[in-house]
Design a protein around this motif. Sequence first.
Motif, mmCIF file in Angstrom:
data_model
loop_
_atom_site.group_PDB
_atom_site.id
_atom_site.type_symbol
_atom_site.label_atom_id
_atom_site.label_comp_id
_atom_site.label_asym_id
_atom_site.label_seq_id
_atom_site.Cartn_x
_atom_site.Cartn_y
_atom_site.Cartn_z
ATOM 1 N N ILE A 29 0.866 -1.177 0.000
ATOM 2 C CA ILE A 29 0.000 0.000 0.000
ATOM 3 C C ILE A 29 0.904 1.229 0.000
ATOM 4 O O ILE A 29 1.566 1.503 1.006
ATOM 5 N N PRO A 30 0.961 1.964 -1.122
ATOM 6 C CA PRO A 30 1.874 3.117 -1.156
ATOM 7 C C PRO A 30 1.456 4.163 -0.113
ATOM 8 O O PRO A 30 0.270 4.457 0.040
ATOM 9 N N ASP A 31 2.436 4.676 0.617
ATOM 10 C CA ASP A 31 2.155 5.698 1.623
ATOM 11 C C ASP A 31 1.474 6.895 0.981
ATOM 12 O O ASP A 31 1.844 7.327 -0.114
ATOM 13 N N GLU A 32 0.503 7.414 1.707
ATOM 14 C CA GLU A 32 -0.227 8.618 1.296
ATOM 15 C C GLU A 32 -0.955 8.463 -0.034
ATOM 16 O O GLU A 32 -1.271 9.450 -0.694
ATOM 17 N N SER A 33 -1.217 7.218 -0.402
ATOM 18 C CA SER A 33 -2.020 6.975 -1.609
ATOM 19 C C SER A 33 -3.489 6.921 -1.244
ATOM 20 O O SER A 33 -3.849 6.801 -0.063
ATOM 21 N N GLN A 178 -22.917 8.740 -1.706
ATOM 22 C CA GLN A 178 -21.720 8.026 -2.189
ATOM 23 C C GLN A 178 -20.623 9.025 -2.539
ATOM 24 O O GLN A 178 -19.471 8.880 -2.124
ATOM 25 N N ILE A 179 -21.011 10.027 -3.315
ATOM 26 C CA ILE A 179 -20.024 11.013 -3.751
ATOM 27 C C ILE A 179 -19.492 11.802 -2.555
ATOM 28 O O ILE A 179 -18.296 12.086 -2.453
ATOM 29 N N GLU A 180 -20.393 12.094 -1.613
ATOM 30 C CA GLU A 180 -19.970 12.813 -0.406
ATOM 31 C C GLU A 180 -18.896 12.025 0.361
ATOM 32 O O GLU A 180 -17.882 12.573 0.775
ATOM 33 N N VAL A 181 -19.159 10.722 0.509
ATOM 34 C CA VAL A 181 -18.199 9.886 1.246
ATOM 35 C C VAL A 181 -16.876 9.793 0.480
ATOM 36 O O VAL A 181 -15.798 9.901 1.061
ATOM 37 N N ALA A 186 -11.235 11.532 -0.361
ATOM 38 C CA ALA A 186 -10.231 12.242 -1.159
ATOM 39 C C ALA A 186 -9.623 13.401 -0.354
ATOM 40 O O ALA A 186 -8.425 13.665 -0.435
ATOM 41 N N GLU A 187 -10.478 14.050 0.418
ATOM 42 C CA GLU A 187 -10.008 15.157 1.250
ATOM 43 C C GLU A 187 -9.040 14.652 2.325
ATOM 44 O O GLU A 187 -7.978 15.233 2.549
ATOM 45 N N LEU A 188 -9.395 13.542 2.960
ATOM 46 C CA LEU A 188 -8.520 12.955 3.981
ATOM 47 C C LEU A 188 -7.198 12.547 3.344
ATOM 48 O O LEU A 188 -6.126 12.725 3.930
ATOM 49 N N HIS A 189 -7.289 12.021 2.127
ATOM 50 C CA HIS A 189 -6.083 11.644 1.400
ATOM 51 C C HIS A 189 -5.211 12.868 1.129
ATOM 52 O O HIS A 189 -4.000 12.860 1.338
ATOM 53 N N ALA A 209 -9.099 6.741 -7.271
ATOM 54 C CA ALA A 209 -7.878 6.026 -6.899
ATOM 55 C C ALA A 209 -6.627 6.721 -7.433
ATOM 56 O O ALA A 209 -6.571 7.084 -8.609
ATOM 57 N N THR A 210 -5.628 6.883 -6.583
ATOM 58 C CA THR A 210 -4.303 7.238 -7.089
ATOM 59 C C THR A 210 -3.548 5.951 -7.410
ATOM 60 O O THR A 210 -2.587 5.945 -8.156
ATOM 61 N N HIS A 211 -4.015 4.852 -6.776
ATOM 62 C CA HIS A 211 -3.418 3.539 -7.016
ATOM 63 C C HIS A 211 -4.559 2.529 -7.010
ATOM 64 O O HIS A 211 -5.287 2.432 -6.027
ATOM 65 N N LEU A 212 -4.703 1.827 -8.118
ATOM 66 C CA LEU A 212 -5.796 0.863 -8.240
ATOM 67 C C LEU A 212 -5.231 -0.553 -8.166
ATOM 68 O O LEU A 212 -4.230 -0.860 -8.820
ATOM 69 N N ILE A 213 -5.870 -1.376 -7.338
ATOM 70 C CA ILE A 213 -5.477 -2.792 -7.251
ATOM 71 C C ILE A 213 -6.649 -3.621 -7.771
ATOM 72 O O ILE A 213 -7.759 -3.503 -7.273
ATOM 73 N N VAL A 214 -6.382 -4.420 -8.792
ATOM 74 C CA VAL A 214 -7.432 -5.233 -9.404
ATOM 75 C C VAL A 214 -7.199 -6.689 -9.015
ATOM 76 O O VAL A 214 -6.131 -7.238 -9.282
ATOM 77 N N MET A 215 -8.203 -7.271 -8.368
ATOM 78 C CA MET A 215 -8.060 -8.651 -7.889
ATOM 79 C C MET A 215 -8.993 -9.601 -8.613
ATOM 80 O O MET A 215 -10.068 -9.216 -9.046
ATOM 81 N N ARG A 216 -8.543 -10.828 -8.714
ATOM 82 C CA ARG A 216 -9.415 -11.908 -9.179
ATOM 83 C C ARG A 216 -8.899 -13.206 -8.602
ATOM 84 O O ARG A 216 -7.698 -13.456 -8.636
#
Length: 268
Positions: A29-33, A178-181, A186-189, A209-216
Amino acid sequence: MATTSRLTGTGLTLAYDQRVVATDLSVTIPDESFTVIIGPNACGKSTLLRALARMLKPRTGAVHLDGSVITSLPSKEVARRLGLLPQSSIVPDGITVADLVARGRYPHQKLMRQWSKADEAAVSEAMRATDVAELADRIVDELSGGQRQRVWLAMALAQETPILLLDEPTTFLDISHQIEVLDLCAELHEQGRTMVAVLHDLNQACRYATHLIVMRGGQIVAEGDPTEIVTSELVHEVFDLRCEIIQDPQSGTPLIVPEARRRVTASS
Ligand SMILES: Nc1ncnc2c1ncn2[C@@H]1O[C@H](COP(=O)(O)OP(=O)(O)O)[C@@H](O)[C@H]1O
Ligand SMILES: [Mg+2]
């Protein structure tokens, strides 16, 4: 520039009794991402988040927080650095909104220490940010799913941790909440926190996302900047969905448009 990371998982085998969800899974998890995790139902997103938050002990491998194996750290110590909003939580019987949010302060309270000004400030700020201040005296059990979701989020915020893991924080919320949350995340980020969220909406994931993780299937199949990694091939491979990718007119990020099943004509 090398990515620094306070939170990593290496060679993880994640399992429940007989069910192995992931093997040899490594994650940084990149710091401050603002890291967003996406993937189909049951691919292991919540399981990974639980392992990162010390709620699930890996069968093999280890999660490190600030260089220490997380399972070796006292739970209160972990809770001061990292907060988790689980996908579902059981509401304690008869508890009010204000009392539930106040529980987020537990990791900051020393033995025999009274409730402090800092605790009070953190709780009211968290309730303001999540728009639940006017629900303060309501019984949590009697709220709507969306209101309850925001109360849990307030509790996680009140914990004031530099790292926040949110498992589907927008579930149950109407579109504007949803957008509010997400804007709040994003603000906390932007304020310097490391945010990790599991989201179902791919377009929201690409936007925030500044960093997206795609899982399967318990594995990470792609990760990086959403604009660089999200393609119709990837969406097809991961979600078995044919789609077209266009540019989000607001943000310029990838916008996934699922292929229509049949042609809709104006006359029909
Ligand atoms: N407490 C549990 N006990 C047994 N199996 C579980 C438990 N929680 C989740 N699973 C299983 O682990 C797999 C991954 O689940 P999960 O991590 O919740 O997926 P996701 O969050 O991606 O939808 C699923 O097959 C699910 O049924
Ligand atoms: Mg889940």
